[in-house]
Design a protein around this motif. Structure first.
Motif, mmCIF file in Angstrom:
data_model
loop_
_atom_site.group_PDB
_atom_site.id
_atom_site.type_symbol
_atom_site.label_atom_id
_atom_site.label_comp_id
_atom_site.label_asym_id
_atom_site.label_seq_id
_atom_site.Cartn_x
_atom_site.Cartn_y
_atom_site.Cartn_z
ATOM 1 N N HIS B 236 -6.524 -0.825 6.443
ATOM 2 C CA HIS B 236 -5.866 -2.063 6.032
ATOM 3 C C HIS B 236 -5.842 -2.040 4.510
ATOM 4 C CE1 HIS B 236 -6.420 -6.752 5.850
ATOM 5 N NE2 HIS B 236 -5.280 -6.354 5.354
ATOM 6 N N ILE B 237 -4.704 -2.376 3.929
ATOM 7 C CA ILE B 237 -4.589 -2.305 2.472
ATOM 8 C C ILE B 237 -4.095 -3.642 1.928
ATOM 9 C CG2 ILE B 237 -3.418 -1.186 0.524
ATOM 10 C CD1 ILE B 237 -3.323 1.352 2.143
ATOM 11 N N ILE B 238 -4.700 -4.061 0.838
ATOM 12 C CA ILE B 238 -4.258 -5.271 0.148
ATOM 13 C C ILE B 238 -3.823 -4.854 -1.243
ATOM 14 C CG2 ILE B 238 -5.064 -7.448 -0.861
ATOM 15 C CD1 ILE B 238 -7.173 -7.084 1.658
ATOM 16 N N VAL B 239 -2.648 -5.258 -1.653
ATOM 17 C CA VAL B 239 -2.158 -4.848 -2.966
ATOM 18 C C VAL B 239 -2.151 -6.052 -3.895
ATOM 19 C CG1 VAL B 239 -0.347 -3.617 -4.206
ATOM 20 C CG2 VAL B 239 -0.643 -3.248 -1.753
ATOM 21 N N LEU B 240 -2.777 -5.886 -5.051
ATOM 22 C CA LEU B 240 -2.799 -6.951 -6.048
ATOM 23 C C LEU B 240 -1.953 -6.553 -7.242
ATOM 24 C CD1 LEU B 240 -6.570 -7.966 -6.376
ATOM 25 C CD2 LEU B 240 -4.860 -8.808 -4.788
ATOM 26 N N ASP B 241 -1.363 -7.551 -7.869
ATOM 27 C CA ASP B 241 -0.698 -7.333 -9.145
ATOM 28 C C ASP B 241 -0.831 -8.618 -9.945
ATOM 29 O OD1 ASP B 241 0.659 -6.040 -11.124
ATOM 30 O OD2 ASP B 241 2.643 -6.563 -10.335
ATOM 31 N N HIS B 242 -1.308 -8.491 -11.160
ATOM 32 C CA HIS B 242 -1.541 -9.665 -12.009
ATOM 33 C C HIS B 242 -2.311 -10.763 -11.287
ATOM 34 C CE1 HIS B 242 1.809 -7.730 -14.202
ATOM 35 N NE2 HIS B 242 1.015 -8.037 -15.210
ATOM 36 N N GLY B 243 -3.337 -10.374 -10.543
ATOM 37 C CA GLY B 243 -4.211 -11.357 -9.913
ATOM 38 C C GLY B 243 -3.668 -11.955 -8.635
ATOM 39 N N ARG B 244 -2.434 -11.579 -8.245
ATOM 40 C CA ARG B 244 -1.876 -12.138 -7.016
ATOM 41 C C ARG B 244 -1.731 -11.052 -5.971
ATOM 42 N NH1 ARG B 244 1.528 -14.679 -10.628
ATOM 43 N NH2 ARG B 244 1.102 -16.901 -10.878
ATOM 44 N N LYS B 245 -1.747 -11.494 -4.711
ATOM 45 C CA LYS B 245 -1.537 -10.540 -3.637
ATOM 46 C C LYS B 245 -0.047 -10.339 -3.472
ATOM 47 C CE LYS B 245 -2.252 -11.597 0.816
ATOM 48 N NZ LYS B 245 -3.048 -11.928 2.018
ATOM 49 N N ILE B 246 0.392 -9.077 -3.481
ATOM 50 C CA ILE B 246 1.825 -8.851 -3.290
ATOM 51 C C ILE B 246 2.116 -8.171 -1.961
ATOM 52 C CG2 ILE B 246 2.416 -8.855 -5.746
ATOM 53 C CD1 ILE B 246 2.504 -5.791 -5.593
ATOM 54 N N SER B 247 1.089 -7.635 -1.335
ATOM 55 C CA SER B 247 1.336 -6.996 -0.046
ATOM 56 C C SER B 247 0.015 -6.885 0.710
ATOM 57 C CB SER B 247 1.952 -5.614 -0.244
ATOM 58 O OG SER B 247 2.333 -5.074 1.009
ATOM 59 N N ASP B 248 0.086 -6.855 2.029
ATOM 60 C CA ASP B 248 -1.125 -6.898 2.846
ATOM 61 C C ASP B 248 -0.766 -6.346 4.220
ATOM 62 O OD1 ASP B 248 -3.306 -7.600 4.372
ATOM 63 O OD2 ASP B 248 -3.472 -9.625 3.557
ATOM 64 N N GLY B 249 -1.356 -5.237 4.618
ATOM 65 C CA GLY B 249 -1.033 -4.695 5.930
ATOM 66 C C GLY B 249 -1.563 -3.288 6.093
ATOM 67 N N PRO B 250 -1.194 -2.634 7.175
ATOM 68 C CA PRO B 250 -1.632 -1.260 7.396
ATOM 69 C C PRO B 250 -0.971 -0.314 6.387
ATOM 70 C CG PRO B 250 -0.193 -2.000 9.178
ATOM 71 C CD PRO B 250 -0.428 -3.180 8.307
ATOM 72 N N PRO B 251 -1.558 0.860 6.140
ATOM 73 C CA PRO B 251 -1.071 1.769 5.094
ATOM 74 C C PRO B 251 0.425 2.044 5.173
ATOM 75 C CG PRO B 251 -3.101 2.607 6.019
ATOM 76 C CD PRO B 251 -2.766 1.379 6.790
ATOM 77 N N ALA B 252 0.928 2.312 6.374
ATOM 78 C CA ALA B 252 2.336 2.692 6.488
ATOM 79 C C ALA B 252 3.248 1.576 5.999
ATOM 80 C CB ALA B 252 2.657 3.043 7.937
ATOM 81 N N MET B 253 2.878 0.341 6.305
ATOM 82 C CA MET B 253 3.703 -0.793 5.913
ATOM 83 C C MET B 253 3.652 -0.990 4.394
ATOM 84 S SD MET B 253 3.162 -4.743 6.855
ATOM 85 C CE MET B 253 2.951 -5.373 5.223
ATOM 86 N N VAL B 254 2.422 -0.923 3.844
ATOM 87 C CA VAL B 254 2.260 -1.168 2.416
ATOM 88 C C VAL B 254 3.001 -0.110 1.601
ATOM 89 C CG1 VAL B 254 0.539 -1.044 0.585
ATOM 90 C CG2 VAL B 254 0.112 -2.447 2.611
ATOM 91 N N ARG B 255 2.937 1.123 2.070
ATOM 92 C CA ARG B 255 3.562 2.214 1.342
ATOM 93 C C ARG B 255 5.072 1.999 1.222
ATOM 94 N NH1 ARG B 255 1.564 7.958 2.832
ATOM 95 N NH2 ARG B 255 1.279 6.837 4.785
ATOM 96 N N ALA B 256 5.640 1.353 2.240
ATOM 97 C CA ALA B 256 7.095 1.185 2.252
ATOM 98 C C ALA B 256 7.537 -0.116 1.604
ATOM 99 C CB ALA B 256 7.587 1.235 3.692
ATOM 100 N N ASP B 257 6.566 -0.938 1.211
ATOM 101 C CA ASP B 257 6.903 -2.265 0.677
ATOM 102 C C ASP B 257 7.550 -2.141 -0.704
ATOM 103 O OD1 ASP B 257 6.901 -4.842 -0.364
ATOM 104 O OD2 ASP B 257 5.083 -5.386 0.743
ATOM 105 N N PRO B 258 8.787 -2.644 -0.865
ATOM 106 C CA PRO B 258 9.465 -2.507 -2.166
ATOM 107 C C PRO B 258 8.710 -3.191 -3.305
ATOM 108 C CG PRO B 258 10.818 -3.744 -0.566
ATOM 109 C CD PRO B 258 9.617 -3.291 0.159
ATOM 110 N N LYS B 259 8.004 -4.291 -2.999
ATOM 111 C CA LYS B 259 7.274 -4.987 -4.068
ATOM 112 C C LYS B 259 6.159 -4.098 -4.622
ATOM 113 C CE LYS B 259 6.690 -8.669 -1.639
ATOM 114 N NZ LYS B 259 6.313 -9.894 -0.988
ATOM 115 N N VAL B 260 5.534 -3.353 -3.710
ATOM 116 C CA VAL B 260 4.453 -2.463 -4.129
ATOM 117 C C VAL B 260 5.010 -1.364 -5.014
ATOM 118 C CG1 VAL B 260 2.683 -0.874 -3.321
ATOM 119 C CG2 VAL B 260 3.172 -2.969 -2.036
ATOM 120 N N ILE B 261 6.115 -0.823 -4.590
ATOM 121 C CA ILE B 261 6.709 0.271 -5.349
ATOM 122 C C ILE B 261 7.086 -0.187 -6.751
ATOM 123 C CG2 ILE B 261 8.705 1.839 -5.443
ATOM 124 C CD1 ILE B 261 8.537 1.684 -2.264
ATOM 125 N N SER B 262 7.676 -1.375 -6.849
ATOM 126 C CA SER B 262 8.077 -1.832 -8.180
ATOM 127 C C SER B 262 6.857 -2.165 -9.039
ATOM 128 C CB SER B 262 9.028 -3.022 -8.072
ATOM 129 O OG SER B 262 8.303 -4.208 -7.848
#
Lengths: 311, 283
Positions: B236-262
C-alpha cells in the motif's frame, strides 16, 4: 617541618595522605561526571549533598551512641548506610524539584537553578544545625608505622586504609553497575542520545532520577569519610570540596568515570604535596591553577573524549 | 488481502496537521495502515514524510489531528498524546532514522540489549537481583542475549557483537538499527529511508529482511526514495506532496496516477526538508 635527612619518608607520608584525600575527591567527582554525562549539566548542588552526607553521618553516629550502640564497626556501618540512604533521597528530590521542570529549557536555566539549590542547602543546614564547627572524636585511632627514617615515622592510619578500601569497593560496585547491568546500559544510552533512548521504551526521567540518587549516595560516602578523616565539619565544607571535585572531574575528562577518580587522586596529591613542600595557605591556588592549565592545554581532560561533530 | 469488517485499522491517521511557525509541513493528512502490511509513504523531498513519522513516534506534538493505533487485542493508543517512552513500551511502535542513531560508543550487542531494557530491568530489581546473581535475572539476561544474537545472526553481524557500533560500516549500521528496533518487539516498525546510502546488493538484502519481518506479523511503515524497492515490497502506498496526500492505493495504481507523476517530475524543493531538520535540532 624539619625533614632534613628523611626526604623519602616525608614524601611517602605525603603520598599516603594525598591518596586518602584524593579518594574522597574522586568519590564526589564521580557524581559530577555522571550527571554531566547524562544531561550535560554541572550539578553545583552536588558538593552540598556531600556536606549533607557528612552531617547525616554525624547525626547518625551521635544518635547511635545515645541509644547505646557502642560497637564502633557496627555504628560506622549503620551511619554510613543511613547517610547514603537519606542523601540519595535528597539527590532524588533536588532533581525532581530544581532540574526536571527545567529540562528542555535553555541550557543555563538548570545551571542557575543548581547554584540556587546549593545556596539553599547551605543555608538550610546553617539554620537547622547552626553555623559552628561540629567536632567528632576520632573513632578509628592508630595505625601502623611503615618506616622510620632519622626520627621521621611514616604512619599509615587504619582510618586511611579504611577510606581507601571502602572507596575502591564502592567504585568497583559502581563500575559494575554501569558496565554490566540494564540500569547502567540505560544510563550510557541516555548519555549518548536521550530521545533515541526514550524511543526504545526506556523511561528517561526515571533513569536520570536514578543517576542523581546514585551520585548522591556516593557523595554521602565521601561525606562520611571526610567526617571521620578530619573530625570536624560545618555547613560550608561542601563548597570547597565540591569545587575541588568538579576540578577533578574536569581534569580527568568530564563525562569519564575513571577520569573522575584519576582526577580526584591527582588533585588530592597536588594539594597535599603543595601543602607539605610550599605553603598550606596556597594549596587551593595550586589545585585551581591545575584546573586552569588543564582547560588551556587539555580541554577534554586526561581521559575525556573529544566531541567529534558530524557534519 | 481483505480486512475483516470488524477488525479496525492498525493505524489510523486523521486530519493530521503540523505547523512550524508559518510553515505547514503536514496539512490535513488522513490515511490508514493495515495490519500485517508494508505501507510506504513516498513523495518528493520536503513533502513532509519525516514530519509524519515524527508525529507518529512522539518526536513532535501535532498541531491538530489524531493518530490512533489499535492492537490486535483491541487496545487503543492515541500516539499523538502518548509520552515519548510509552509510544514504544505501551503502544509497541519502533522506528529507525534517516541518519542512523545508534549508540555509537556502545557495543553492537549492548545496543540490542538496551532495546530490551524494560524486561531486563524488571528482572534485575534495580540491580539488586543482578548483584546477587538471582536465577530469574540470569534467565532474563540469557533470553535477551539470545534474542539479540538471533537478530545479529539474521543481519550477519554475529561475529561483530562485541565491536563498538560506531565502527561498523554504514550499511551494517542501518541493519543494526532495524535489529535494535525489532528487539523491542514492536507491532509497528517505522523505517525512515532504510535504503539510503546502500548499494544495490545491500538494498536487495534489506528488502528481503523487511519482507521477513512482515511475514512474522510485524506491520511496517516505510519512507523510501528507492522506488524499485518500494514498488516491490509495499502492499500500500501513500504519496505526499507539500504536506498533502495526493494519492493512496496499491503500487500499481499509484504508479499510474498522473498526479504522482507530475509531482515527481515537477520541480523539487529542498528548502522544506532543511527547515524540518533545523527544527528537529532545535527541539
Amino acid at each position: 617541618m624539619n625533614h632534613g635527612g628523611s626526604i623519602l619518608a616525608y614524601a611517602l607520608q605525603q603520598l599516603i595522605n594525598g591518596v586518602t584525600l584524593g579518594m574522597i575527591y574522586g568519590l564526589i567527582a564521580v557524581g559530577y561526571t555522571m550527571v554531566y554525562g547524562i544531561i550535560g549539566m554541572i550539578n553545583f548542588a552536588h558538593g552540598d549533598v556531600f556536606m549533607i552526607g557528612a552531617f547525616l553521618s554525624l547525626i547518625a553516629l551521635v544518635g547511635l551512641a545515645a541509644i547505646g550502640v557502642t560497637a564502633v564497626p557496627l555504628a560506622l556501618a549503620m551511619a554510613l548506610l543511613f547517610a547514603a540512604a537519606i542523601s540519595a533521597l535528597y539527590g532524588w528530590a533536588i532533581e525532581r524539584v530544581a532540574y526536571r521542570p527545567l529540562r528542555g529549557s535553555f541550557r543555563l536555566a538548570p545551571l542557575i537553578s543548581a547554584i540556587g539549590m546549593s545556596i539553599t542547602l547551605e543555608n538550610y543546614v546553617q539554620v537547622v544545625q547552626g553555623a559552628r564547627v561540629k567536632p567528632l572524636m576520632p573513632l578509628i585511632p592508630g595505625g601502623i608505622t611503615l618506616m622510620n627514617q632519622n626520627g621521621f615515622a611514616v604512619r599509615l592510619g587504619w582510618l586511611q586504609m579504611l577510606i581507601v578500601l571502602v572507596t575502591l569497593l564502592v567504585l568497583a560496585i559502581f563500575t559494575w553497575l554501569v558496565t554490566r547491568t540494564p540500569l547502567g546500559r540505560a544510563m550510557r544510552a541516555c548519555e549518548q542520545d536521550l530521545k533515541m533512548t526514550a524511543l526504545l521504551g526506556i523511561d528517561v526521567d526515571r533513569t536520570i532520577s536514578l543517576t542523581f540518587v546514585i551520585g548522591a549516595a556516593l557523595a554521602a560516602v565521601a561525606g562520611f569519610m571526610f567526617l571521620l578523616y578530619y573530625g570536624s565539619i560545618d555547613f560550608f565544607i561542601g563548597f570547597i570540596a565540591g569545587v575541588k571535585a568538579f576540578t577533578a572531574a574536569v581534569l580527568g575528562g568530564i563525562g569519564s568515570l575513571p577520569g573522575a577518580v584519576l582526577g580526584g587522586l591527582l588533585i588530592g596529591l597536588i594539594e597535599t604535596f603543595w601543602s607539605a613542600y610550599f605553603s598550606v595557605q596556597y594549596k587551593d591556588v595550586a589545585a585551581f591553577s591545575i584546573l586552569a592549565i588543564a582547560l588551556i592545554f587539555l580541554p577534554t581532560g586526561l581521559l575525556g573524549r573529544a566531541e567529534v561533530e558530524k557534519v | 488481502m481483505t480486512k475483516p469488517a470488524a477488525m479496525p485499522w492498525l493505524l489510523c491517521v486523521e486530519n493530521l496537521m503540523m505547523r512550524f511557525g508559518g510553515l505547514t509541513a503536514v496539512d490535513h493528512l488522513s490515511f490508514n495502515a493495515e495490519r500485517g502490511q508494508i505501507t510506504a509513504i513516498i513523495g518528493p523531498n520536503g513533502a513532509g514524510k519525516t514530519t509524519v513519522f515524527n508525529c507518529i513516534t512522539g518526536f513532535y506534538r501535532p498541531t491538530s489531528g489524531t493518530i490512533l493505533l489499535t492492537h490486535p487485542n483491541g487496545a487503543e493508543y492515541r500516539l499523538d498524546q502518548l509520552r515519548g517512552d510509552h509510544i514504544n513500551r505501551r503502544a509497541g511502535v519502533a522506528r529507525t532514522f534517516q541518519n542512523v542513531r545508534l549508540f555509537a560508543g556502545m557495543t553492537v550487542l549492548e545496543n540490542l540489549l538496551v532495546a530490551q531494557h524494560n524486561r531486563l530491568m524488571a528482572a534485575s530489581g534495580f540491580g539488586i537481583r543482578a548483584l546477587f546473581g538471582s536465577g530469574r535475572y540470569r534467565r532474563a539476561e540469557q533470553e535477551a542475549i539470545d534474542r539479540a544474537k538471533f537478530w545479529l545472526d539474521r543481519i550477519g553481524l554475529l561475529a561483530r557483537a562485541d565491536d563498538p557500533a560506531g565502527a561498523l560500516p554504514y550499511g551494517a549500521q542501518r541493519q543494526l538499527e532495524i535489529a535494535r528496533a525489532m528487539c523491542t518487539e514492536p507491532i509497528l516498525l517505522c523505517l525512515d529511508e532504510p535504503a539510503a546510502g546502500l548499494n544495490p546488493r545491500e538494498t536487495e538484502d534489506l528488502g528481503a529482511l523487511l519482507l521477513q519481518i512482515r511475514a512474522e506479523g510485524c506491520s511496517l511503515l516505510l519512507i523510501e526514495h528507492d522506488m524499485k524497492m518500494v514498488m516491490q515490497i509495499s502492499d500500500h502506498i501513500i504519496v505526499l506532496d507539500h504536506g498533502r496526500k495526493i494519492s493512496d492505493g496499491p503500487p500499481a495504481m499509484v504508479r499510474a496516477d498522473p498526479k504522482v507523476i507530475s509531482a515527481y517530475l515537477g520541480e523539487g524543493e529542498d528548502s522544506e526538508e532543511q527547515t524540518e531538520l533545523s527544527l528537529e535540532q532545535k527541539a
